[in-house]
Design an enzyme around this catalytic site. Structure first.
Site, PDB file in Angstrom:
ATOM      1  N   TRP A   5       0.826  -1.206   0.000  1.00  0.00           N
ATOM      2  CA  TRP A   5       0.000   0.000   0.000  1.00  0.00           C
ATOM      3  C   TRP A   5       0.859   1.254   0.000  1.00  0.00           C
ATOM      4  O   TRP A   5       0.544   2.240  -0.670  1.00  0.00           O
ATOM      5  CB  TRP A   5      -0.992  -0.035   1.148  1.00  0.00           C
ATOM      6  CG  TRP A   5      -1.884  -1.231   1.074  1.00  0.00           C
ATOM      7  CD1 TRP A   5      -1.975  -2.257   1.957  1.00  0.00           C
ATOM      8  CD2 TRP A   5      -2.788  -1.554   0.005  1.00  0.00           C
ATOM      9  NE1 TRP A   5      -2.873  -3.194   1.526  1.00  0.00           N
ATOM     10  CE2 TRP A   5      -3.388  -2.791   0.330  1.00  0.00           C
ATOM     11  CE3 TRP A   5      -3.149  -0.919  -1.186  1.00  0.00           C
ATOM     12  CZ2 TRP A   5      -4.329  -3.406  -0.508  1.00  0.00           C
ATOM     13  CZ3 TRP A   5      -4.086  -1.525  -2.021  1.00  0.00           C
ATOM     14  CH2 TRP A   5      -4.662  -2.751  -1.663  1.00  0.00           C
ATOM     15  N   ASP A  39      -1.269   6.379   6.755  1.00  0.00           N
ATOM     16  CA  ASP A  39      -2.400   5.533   6.400  1.00  0.00           C
ATOM     17  C   ASP A  39      -2.529   4.495   7.515  1.00  0.00           C
ATOM     18  O   ASP A  39      -1.659   3.645   7.695  1.00  0.00           O
ATOM     19  CB  ASP A  39      -2.127   4.862   5.052  1.00  0.00           C
ATOM     20  CG  ASP A  39      -3.183   3.832   4.655  1.00  0.00           C
ATOM     21  OD1 ASP A  39      -4.124   3.586   5.429  1.00  0.00           O
ATOM     22  OD2 ASP A  39      -3.049   3.262   3.549  1.00  0.00           O
ATOM     23  N   LYS A  94     -11.607  -2.309   7.217  1.00  0.00           N
ATOM     24  CA  LYS A  94     -10.787  -3.317   7.877  1.00  0.00           C
ATOM     25  C   LYS A  94     -11.106  -3.433   9.370  1.00  0.00           C
ATOM     26  O   LYS A  94     -11.193  -4.525   9.909  1.00  0.00           O
ATOM     27  CB  LYS A  94      -9.307  -3.001   7.680  1.00  0.00           C
ATOM     28  CG  LYS A  94      -8.879  -3.042   6.222  1.00  0.00           C
ATOM     29  CD  LYS A  94      -7.420  -2.674   6.039  1.00  0.00           C
ATOM     30  CE  LYS A  94      -7.034  -2.650   4.569  1.00  0.00           C
ATOM     31  NZ  LYS A  94      -7.118  -3.969   3.932  1.00  0.00           N
TER      32      LYS A  94
END
Length: 360
Positions: A101, A171, A195
């Site tokens: 990511w 993040d 998540k």
């Protein structure tokens, strides 16, 4: 129908109490005679939903008054572009790459300016967090970027990098609300909610007010300009009303559980159960350097692809689902987010022990 123990990395397990409340309110939210999915985002009923959700996350995270809480569509991946678009005044940024990511975020940022990779753990398949105490950060870098918890690889920054006075952007998608954080340490902290917080389709961004500016490049789309949503209370256009509502229920649930200190305690207990087994197993092995292990995502392998496949199939048959690891790591991965009960982790460990005895 019986509920399974869902170890998916995301969309992921949600608190059962929250799902039951949402089901009870599906046809008639708070006496309105309609569902959240049917009402106007400009209505008084929804205004109360979004205002309460914002206040509750502010309470949970002790968010200072000089930070905005914004509810964006597009998920965390859209913020990969929004971050450089809104922050690149000098057209330069520093990225710490500890997984897929962060790697994708860096690739996106390169479209808008110069990107310097100041640290990486790619050399060992992102199985550790690099030393970030004395990074070679360009003085004119607009910000330093990290992905704080790496869902795929199961690593977590236990100590934030020394940014040498630069803005830190993080993040936190897969560790969002799993433990207390000091929001003042960040310029921007954001996470896709699917998540550990709510259903897919929403990202919550917590942004220091001085970083929300009008003077962004002309090419920045109206919808990706942070000031657009900040000036309109996240209601410039129709937001993801359902996801905001669901996150609001999760915030209430977290408060009722005792807040983020309590969640950290529970998450540490759950992770310890699984890591202790892995450290003593002759069959299963964790893939992450111990000091960098995530409390949320636990990858592990047997070293044998056929045995891995057999384990996943038999675990699924026993109500332990979504344990297949990411293709870049292989093996298995157990995501044990806030809503995963300790009993679920214990059942997984018990099954692993039984499987090891039967297949040794």
């Amino acid at each position: 129908m019986s509920r399974v123990y869902n170890f998916s990395a995301g969309p992921a397990v949600l608190p059962e109490e929250v799902l039951k409340q949402a089901a009870a309110e599906m046809l008639d939210y708070n006496g309105s005679g309609m569902s959240i999915n049917e009402m106007s985002h400009r209505s008084k009923a929804f205004d109360q939903v979004i205002q309460t959700a914002e206040q509750d996350i502010r309470d949970l995270m002790n968010i200072p008054d000089n930070y905005k809480v914004l509810f964006f569509q597009g998920g965390a991946s859209q913020q990969f572009a929004a971050v450089p678009m809104n922050l690149m005044q000098n057209k330069k940024a520093a990225y710490i790459v500890t997984g897929q990511w962060a790697k994708k975020a860096m690739a996106e940022a390169k479209k808008y300016g110069e990107v310097v990779e100041v640290a990486s753990s790619a050399d060992k398949t992102f199985s550790y967090i690099p030393d970030c105490s004395d990074l070679d950060i360009p003085e004119d870098a607009d910000y330093v970027y990290i992905c704080e918890n790496n869902t795929i690889y199961g690593t977590k920054f236990k100590k934030l990098p020394n940014t040498k006075g630069h803005i830190l952007v993080s993040d936190v998608s897969s560790c969002f609300l799993s433990e207390p954080v000091n929001v003042n340490d960040y310029g921007v902290i954001y996470g896709g909610v699917q998540k550990n917080v709510g259903p897919a389709g929403l990202v919550i961004s917590i942004i220091r007010e001085d970083l929300i500016r009008d003077d962004v490049p002309d090419f920045v789309p109206t919808m990706l300009k942070w000031k657009t949503q900040a000036d309109n209370g996240s209601l410039y256009n129709t937001p993801n009303c359902w996801a905001i509502y669901m996150c609001g229920l999760v915030f209430k649930w977290l408060k009722a559980q005792g807040g983020l200190e309590e969640m950290k305690k529970r998450n540490e207990e759950k992770a310890a159960l699984l890591y202790d087994f892995l450290d003593n197993s002759k069959m299963f092995k964790g893939t992450v350097r111990p000091e960098d292990r995530s409390l949320m995502n636990v990858p592990f392998v047997t070293g044998n692809d056929d045995l891995n496949a057999k384990f996943i199939a038999e675990a699924t048959a026993n109500g332990l689902v979504s344990l297949k690891g990411h293709r870049t790591v292989g093996g298995m991965r157990a995501s044990i987010y806030n809503a995963m009960p300790k009993e679920g982790v214990q059942k997984l460990v018990d099954f692993m022990e039984t499987f090891e005895k039967a297949n040794s």
